[in-house]
Design a protein around this motif. Structure first.
Motif, PDB file in Angstrom:
ATOM      1  N   LEU A  33       0.717  -1.057   0.029  1.00  0.00           N
ATOM      2  CA  LEU A  33       0.115  -0.106   0.119  1.00  0.00           C
ATOM      3  C   LEU A  33       0.881   1.242  -0.086  1.00  0.00           C
ATOM      4  CD1 LEU A  33      -2.896   0.746   0.234  1.00  0.00           C
ATOM      5  CD2 LEU A  33      -2.571   0.598   2.788  1.00  0.00           C
ATOM      6  N   VAL A  34       1.958   1.081   0.681  1.00  0.00           N
ATOM      7  CA  VAL A  34       2.698   2.368   0.822  1.00  0.00           C
ATOM      8  C   VAL A  34       3.336   2.782  -0.236  1.00  0.00           C
ATOM      9  CG1 VAL A  34       4.836   0.986   1.584  1.00  0.00           C
ATOM     10  CG2 VAL A  34       4.711   3.279   1.961  1.00  0.00           C
ATOM     11  N   GLU A  35       3.451   1.937  -1.335  1.00  0.00           N
ATOM     12  CA  GLU A  35       4.165   2.154  -2.767  1.00  0.00           C
ATOM     13  C   GLU A  35       3.070   2.841  -3.469  1.00  0.00           C
ATOM     14  OE1 GLU A  35       6.532  -0.584  -4.868  1.00  0.00           O
ATOM     15  OE2 GLU A  35       7.376  -1.451  -3.116  1.00  0.00           O
ATOM     16  N   PHE A  36       1.928   2.423  -3.385  1.00  0.00           N
ATOM     17  CA  PHE A  36       0.907   3.161  -4.020  1.00  0.00           C
ATOM     18  C   PHE A  36       0.705   4.688  -3.498  1.00  0.00           C
ATOM     19  CE2 PHE A  36      -0.848  -1.119  -5.095  1.00  0.00           C
ATOM     20  CZ  PHE A  36      -0.966  -0.852  -6.298  1.00  0.00           C
TER      21      PHE A  36
ATOM     22  N   MET B  20       0.122  29.576 -10.057  1.00  0.00           N
ATOM     23  CA  MET B  20       1.112  29.386  -8.945  1.00  0.00           C
ATOM     24  C   MET B  20       0.197  28.960  -7.575  1.00  0.00           C
ATOM     25  SD  MET B  20       3.743  30.047  -9.970  1.00  0.00           S
ATOM     26  CE  MET B  20       4.577  30.955 -11.358  1.00  0.00           C
ATOM     27  N   ASP B  21      -1.257  29.250  -7.682  1.00  0.00           N
ATOM     28  CA  ASP B  21      -1.676  28.975  -6.260  1.00  0.00           C
ATOM     29  C   ASP B  21      -2.098  27.282  -6.549  1.00  0.00           C
ATOM     30  OD1 ASP B  21      -2.097  31.204  -5.351  1.00  0.00           O
ATOM     31  OD2 ASP B  21      -3.880  31.622  -5.907  1.00  0.00           O
ATOM     32  N   ARG B  22      -2.651  26.932  -7.575  1.00  0.00           N
ATOM     33  CA  ARG B  22      -2.697  25.506  -7.785  1.00  0.00           C
ATOM     34  C   ARG B  22      -1.528  24.628  -7.471  1.00  0.00           C
ATOM     35  NH1 ARG B  22      -7.057  25.028 -12.428  1.00  0.00           N
ATOM     36  NH2 ARG B  22      -8.164  23.076 -11.520  1.00  0.00           N
ATOM     37  N   ALA B  23      -0.423  25.334  -7.935  1.00  0.00           N
ATOM     38  CA  ALA B  23       0.934  24.540  -7.854  1.00  0.00           C
ATOM     39  C   ALA B  23       1.345  24.284  -6.555  1.00  0.00           C
ATOM     40  CB  ALA B  23       2.185  25.530  -8.521  1.00  0.00           C
ATOM     41  N   LYS B  24       1.137  25.160  -5.520  1.00  0.00           N
ATOM     42  CA  LYS B  24       1.302  25.290  -4.147  1.00  0.00           C
ATOM     43  C   LYS B  24       0.334  24.135  -3.574  1.00  0.00           C
ATOM     44  CE  LYS B  24       1.252  29.586  -3.090  1.00  0.00           C
ATOM     45  NZ  LYS B  24       1.272  30.639  -2.339  1.00  0.00           N
ATOM     46  N   ALA B  25      -0.833  24.411  -3.896  1.00  0.00           N
ATOM     47  CA  ALA B  25      -1.834  23.589  -3.297  1.00  0.00           C
ATOM     48  C   ALA B  25      -1.505  22.033  -3.618  1.00  0.00           C
ATOM     49  CB  ALA B  25      -2.963  23.854  -3.677  1.00  0.00           C
ATOM     50  N   MET B  26      -0.989  21.681  -4.916  1.00  0.00           N
ATOM     51  CA  MET B  26      -0.871  20.347  -5.216  1.00  0.00           C
ATOM     52  C   MET B  26       0.297  19.982  -4.659  1.00  0.00           C
ATOM     53  SD  MET B  26      -2.145  17.876  -6.612  1.00  0.00           S
ATOM     54  CE  MET B  26      -3.399  18.030  -7.739  1.00  0.00           C
ATOM     55  N   ALA B  27       1.431  20.762  -4.496  1.00  0.00           N
ATOM     56  CA  ALA B  27       2.697  20.448  -3.741  1.00  0.00           C
ATOM     57  C   ALA B  27       2.375  19.877  -2.357  1.00  0.00           C
ATOM     58  CB  ALA B  27       3.769  21.653  -3.898  1.00  0.00           C
ATOM     59  N   TYR B  28       1.710  20.941  -1.631  1.00  0.00           N
ATOM     60  CA  TYR B  28       1.250  20.474  -0.246  1.00  0.00           C
ATOM     61  C   TYR B  28       0.734  19.267  -0.076  1.00  0.00           C
ATOM     62  CZ  TYR B  28      -1.623  20.980   4.125  1.00  0.00           C
ATOM     63  OH  TYR B  28      -2.198  20.867   5.166  1.00  0.00           O
ATOM     64  N   LYS B  29      -0.186  18.850  -1.139  1.00  0.00           N
ATOM     65  CA  LYS B  29      -0.989  17.650  -1.068  1.00  0.00           C
ATOM     66  C   LYS B  29      -0.146  16.400  -1.292  1.00  0.00           C
ATOM     67  CE  LYS B  29      -5.426  15.538  -2.626  1.00  0.00           C
ATOM     68  NZ  LYS B  29      -4.627  14.264  -3.208  1.00  0.00           N
ATOM     69  N   ALA B  30       0.790  16.772  -2.204  1.00  0.00           N
ATOM     70  CA  ALA B  30       1.907  15.502  -2.546  1.00  0.00           C
ATOM     71  C   ALA B  30       2.606  15.217  -1.072  1.00  0.00           C
ATOM     72  CB  ALA B  30       2.581  16.112  -3.550  1.00  0.00           C
ATOM     73  N   MET B  31       3.107  16.134  -0.648  1.00  0.00           N
ATOM     74  CA  MET B  31       3.817  15.984   0.638  1.00  0.00           C
ATOM     75  C   MET B  31       2.554  15.071   1.913  1.00  0.00           C
ATOM     76  SD  MET B  31       6.203  18.843   1.708  1.00  0.00           S
ATOM     77  CE  MET B  31       5.372  20.396   1.346  1.00  0.00           C
ATOM     78  N   LEU B  32       1.440  15.698   1.857  1.00  0.00           N
ATOM     79  CA  LEU B  32       0.598  14.853   2.670  1.00  0.00           C
ATOM     80  C   LEU B  32       0.317  13.571   2.483  1.00  0.00           C
ATOM     81  CD1 LEU B  32      -2.229  17.633   3.129  1.00  0.00           C
ATOM     82  CD2 LEU B  32      -0.752  16.766   4.922  1.00  0.00           C
ATOM     83  N   THR B  33       0.223  13.455   0.983  1.00  0.00           N
ATOM     84  CA  THR B  33       0.046  11.961   0.579  1.00  0.00           C
ATOM     85  C   THR B  33       1.307  10.930   0.813  1.00  0.00           C
ATOM     86  OG1 THR B  33      -1.320  12.808  -1.343  1.00  0.00           O
ATOM     87  CG2 THR B  33      -0.550  10.326  -1.791  1.00  0.00           C
ATOM     88  N   ALA B  34       2.592  11.408   0.671  1.00  0.00           N
ATOM     89  CA  ALA B  34       3.544  10.849   1.067  1.00  0.00           C
ATOM     90  C   ALA B  34       3.880  10.549   2.525  1.00  0.00           C
ATOM     91  CB  ALA B  34       4.994  11.533   0.640  1.00  0.00           C
ATOM     92  N   ALA B  35       3.193  11.335   3.301  1.00  0.00           N
ATOM     93  CA  ALA B  35       3.355  11.418   4.945  1.00  0.00           C
ATOM     94  C   ALA B  35       2.432  10.194   5.298  1.00  0.00           C
ATOM     95  CB  ALA B  35       3.034  12.567   5.450  1.00  0.00           C
TER      96      ALA B  35
END
Ligand code: SF4
Lengths: 752, 203
Positions: A624-627, A648-663
């Motif tokens: 699961l973690v790899e997904f 830029m706004d969406r770029a920042k929001a998506m970058a934040y979401k990416a970190m949350l997903t990895a965490a």
């Protein structure tokens, strides 16, 4: 002519947002794989979970009977281990409990013509398969399906597969009650559920409205539910006998009773508990022993039960468990036309009468009937599927279902309409009689398209179909109800174990040459939900199988006791006797004497096992973690695209979401119940990985973890727009750090 | 795949079917071995041939299919008429008039292979006065008169170039939900050899 756009544009108002987003994500994953930025193993499981399957010869090689030939496809990254990108594949479209609307049937017709080989293939699990499909077409196919409410999500891979149910649910005279809305509720609940994402193998659920008929086939499913009622304080209470651990494959297992009565309220949570136990304790390394049947056998049903009920106690409450119950009274399939009874008499043609006798079944609702469209080998052309949609609109509305015997039924036919319906079906060659009789044979795809196929089950069944006429199956009542089913290999997708005469493909050598054979399995019980498995007897060359069928059925007719079933007859006859009776048919003439034995039915090439491939039925076992980490990578990729587009706004929001997903992916390695709430993810991540210093980098210390904390504290979108670039880079670094931590977990083992 | 602003003959999914002269000679089962041999002997120029699919059990169906990387060939019996169908897949090999010529050329070559295949003993012959053009692409080529009008000039030009005269008629023969199909009626029925002789060398 209007200028055309894309399917994405054309259908954007008709695709539910979530489904559309999932398909866009899949398309992005395809792009990333093409650029070599996603591991092939991970991509393979990703596409499998979207129903995008491999097909024979997709390793770029094919034996043409004399030599193994390389298929010179363009050089692309692979779409899975040893799976060429450009090689055509199969798309499995799951049709929950086989229920189709007329509009959906139209779309399936279109897709088979636009992207496949003009054929919609009905499977033994109420799916539709399209063959020879190119992966690049699959996002558009999924969009066209989504626009009519069909998803291919979790049609393959190590997930919960299509939920099947009797095609007569709701109209059957012998059912306890209509299982359809329960199957629907379970489907909705399990689709994409976090607790079904970490299986070592697939899980196939099935519902049945009664214990004695065949249609639900609960006995051979991983999890199964047979409708039951009981009286409590003078009130009729609905529930299910809950089965677990059934399965076919090389060694079939009867399902075991998990509980004799699960209430409506407990149906979903108890299933969820089963999924959790399976995900936690099921085999992950050896895929050959990873189905739930092996776990149940290993633990014993009592221990398994204990674990499941303990797990159930610990489940965090979910309002969806019971929300569906309020909607149950609203579920009702409405007839299109009023009920008018029919008296079949001398005025009707012999053709109609023959069809009526085998293909029509009276419903429990007086004046209505179910008509079965018998499909040869489960195949229907685009023209036929369209015709079925139109005929359904005229006679029954949307009351169409696929069956596990690879047929299609139209329900709620007003009986007086049956002659007109018959004429309409006959006009498109869909009025063949003999449905659900010995003349209605079943086969998996076998060597025609399946990578695991050993022998040509479809070729055999096509041949046997020509022979059953000689068996007098149409008129002799003793033979009429027998079932013949074939699988291309021991994996048993053709369900041969529960047929009267079953066959599965194997190979044997004679004089240094390979000869296609089928193992003969006799006397399985189709009734009682696939009640018992047949007796494996002996391996017979493919070309002698028609003679096996003839001899065994002749003997049955001659020697059966009054009212003796085929199953009982085989039981009485015994394995030793059966073997002796068929022994001479095991002989293979020398190649020089009769080369026909050395090639398979419908395939003139000299038989070989060189095309046998690595199957994808099992999928890759991807934790699961790899997904999660893969999703975070995709999100950071999308953040980059926003950045490039100046958003830029969406770029920042998506970058934040990416970190949350990895965490979140890391947290899930030890705490599955972490929610999608950013506060919850950050809190759990902080406690489990930051404060324990497990996320610390040897040189940079807490730097990468702080990227997440700072962004989170700023609400995820703080800072000036020009900081978007930094934020995307930080997300990238955070994800890389997460991967390193995951690697460490992998080598050291996850904490308890 | 995106199809922004493209017309019907920009589609990859252009198909041409040539009908057999005599349905009575057709034994579809024998074509399984023929198509397998085409694969092993590489008889179809410029095609990566992959596999044979047998649908002879399906009435009015695709018959016997020869699956290639960028096309399919069928000996099909749609609408109860046997014939050889070429059908492009995935990537357009040409556009506009050239797309019609390309599809027609490939269909003619495959049909000629059948006419001359030793295993078939000359039983299969094809008429060329009737040709069916289908575009299996509902996005770019909806089944309507407007699609026919959009391609008419290109189809007429391709036929005129090959047959020496424009077709006698083009008619929409598909209903709205079907794949867009056009019946092309030509004034003459030259042999396959004659038509292929008029084409530029294969390339
Ligand atoms: S039984 Fe074997 S050959 Fe048939 S579909 Fe399943 S895996 Fe493939």
């Amino acid at each position: 002519m209007e200028a055309v756009g894309s399917w994405q544009d054309k259908l954007k108002d008709r695709i539910p947002e979530e489904l559309g987003r999932e398909i866009d994500i899949f398309e992005t994953q395809m792009k990333l794989r093409r650029r070599g930025e996603v591991d092939e193993r991970l991509f393979a499981e990703t596409r499998l979970r979207r129903g995008v399957y491999g097909q024979r010869y997709d390793n770029g090689h094919r034996h043409d009977g004399t030599q193994n030939r390389e298929l010179a496809y363009r050089d692309h990254p692979t779409k899975g281990p040893e799976t060429v990108w450009d090689a055509p594949g199969m798309l499995r479209i799951k049709i929950p409990y086989g229920k189709l609307t007329a509009d959906q049937t139209d779309v399936l017709a279109e897709l088979s013509e636009d992207y496949a080989d003009h054929i919609s293939h009905v499977t033994t699990r109420q799916d539709i398969q399209l063959h020879f499909v190119h992966i690049d077409d699959t996002p558009d196919i999924q969009r066209r399906l989504a626009a009519v409410g069909i998803t291919t999500r979790e049609a393959c891979g190590n997930s919960v597969r299509n939920i099947t149910a009797c095609h007569l649910s709701g109209v059957c005279k012998t059912e306890e009650f209509d299982v359809t809305p329960y199957a629907e509720a379970l489907k909705e609940f399990l689709l994409g559920h976090p607790d079904v994402q970490d299986f070592g193998r697939k899980m196939k659920p099935a519902f049945s409205g009664c214990a004695h008929e065949a249609c639900g086939l609960v006995n051979m499913h991983d999890v199964g539910y047979i409708a039951k009622t009981r009286e409590v304080d003078g009130q009729v209470q609905r529930g299910f006998e809950f089965y677990v651990g059934g399965g076919l494959g090389a060694i079939p297992h009867d399902a075991k009773v998990l509980t004799e009565f699960v209430t409506e309220e407990e149906l979903l949570p108890l299933t969820q508990a089963v999924c959790r136990v399976f995900a936690r304790l099921g085999e992950k390394e050896n895929r050959g022993r990873a189905r739930i049947k092996f776990l149940v056998a290993k633990l014993g049903i009592e221990e398994f039960k204990k674990l499941v009920f303990e797990e159930r106690e610990q489940l965090p409450h979910d309002p969806r468990w019971t929300a569906y119950i309020d909607e149950l009274p609203d579920y009702d399939e409405k007839p299109l036309r009023p009920p008018v009874p029919l008296q079949v008499n001398g005025e009707h043609t012999p053709e109609f009468k023959a069809w009526y006798e085998t293909n029509v079944r009276a419903q429990r609702q007086e004046g209505y009937a179910v008509a079965t469209i018998k499909l040869p080998l489960g195949d229907a052309t685009g023209d036929q599927m369209r015709a079925i949609a139109d005929i359904a609109r005229e006679f029954v509305g949307d009351a169409i279902r696929l069956t596990v015997e690879q047929n299609i039924v139209l329900r709620w036919v007003s009986e007086a309409d049956l002659p007109a319906l018959f004429e309409a079906l006959a006009a498109v060659d869909l009025a063949a009689p003999g449905a659900e009789t010995i003349a209605d044979l079943t086969s998996c795809p076998g060597t025609d398209t399946c990578k695991l196929g050993i022998a040509a089950s479809r070729g055999l069944v096509a041949e046997l179909t020509n022979h059953v006429g000689h068996l007098n199956g149409g008129t002799d009542p003793a033979l009429k109800g027998l079932r013949i089913k074939a699988s291309g290999c021991f994996n048993s997708c053709g369900q041969h174990h529960v047929s009267d005469l079953g066959f599965y493909g194997i190979s044997r050598k004679k004089g240094g040459r390979l000869v296609p054979h089928f193992q003969v399995v006799l006397g399985g019980k189709w009734m009682e939900n696939g009640g018992s498995f047949g007796l494996p007897t002996l391996a017979i060359p493919s070309k002698n199988i028609p003679e096996v069928v003839k001899r065994v059925t002749d003997r049955f007719l001659q020697e059966r006791n009054e009212n003796e079933t085929f199953h009982e007859f085989i039981d009485r006859w015994g394995k030793v006797e059966v073997k002796a009776f068929l022994q001479d048919l095991t002989e293979v003439p020398a190649f020089e004497e009769d080369p026909s034995f050395y090639s398979d039915w419908g395939d003139p090439r000299v038989f070989t096992m060189e095309d046998y491939g690595e199957g994808e039925c099992a999928g890759e076992i991807v934790p699961l973690v790899e997904f999660g980490l893969q999703s975070s990578e995709r999100e950071v990729f999308e953040a980059q695209l926003y950045l490039d587009a100046g958003d830029m706004d969406r770029a920042k929001a998506m970058a934040y979401k990416a970190m949350l997903t990895a965490a979140q992916a890391l947290v899930k390695t030890e705490y599955l119940d972490v929610t999608d709430d950013p506060d919850h993810i950050v809190t759990e991540f902080r406690t489990r990985f930051h404060e324990t210093k497990r996320f610390h980098d040897k040189f940079a210390g807490a730097k990468f973890a702080n990227y997440l904390f700072q962004t989170h504290e700023s609400g995820g979108n703080g800072g000036r727009p020009e900081q978007a670039r930094d934020q995307v880079q930080e997300a990238q670094l955070f994800i890389e750090a997460a991967y390193k931590v995951y690697e460490r977990i992998g080598t050291q083992g996850a904490p308890a | 795949m995106s199809a922004e602003g493209l017309g019907p003959l920009e589609s990859a999914e252009v198909s041409i079917k040539l009908f057999v002269d005599d349905h009575a000679v057709v034994r579809p089962h024998e074509l399984i071995a023929v198509f397998h041999r085409w694969i092993s002997e590489g008889l179809l120029e410029d095609e990566l041939t992959i596999d044979v699919a047998n649908y002879e059990h399906v009435p009015q169906g695709p018959g016997i299919a020869l699956i290639c990387d960028k096309s399919h060939y069928y000996f099909d019996v749609r609408h109860n008429r046997w014939g050889l169908r070429y059908r492009g897949r995935r990537e357009a090999r040409a556009t506009g008039k050239d797309a019609v010529t390309d599809a027609l050329t490939r269909a003619l070559k495959a049909a000629a292979l059948l006419e001359n295949d030793p295993a078939l003993e000359g039983r299969y012959t094809f008429r060329t006065d009737q040709v069916e053009l289908v575009i299996y692409d509902r996005l770019r080529a909806p089944s309507e008169e407007a699609t026919l009008e959009a391609i008419r000039v290109d189809v007429e030009a391709a036929i005129a170039e090959l047959y020496g005269e424009a077709p006698r008629s083009l008619g929409l023969v598909s209903v709205p939900k079907e794949p867009f199909a056009v019946a092309i009626e030509n004034a003459s029925s030259p042999s396959l050899g004659e038509l292929l002789g008029r084409l530029a060398p294969a390339g």
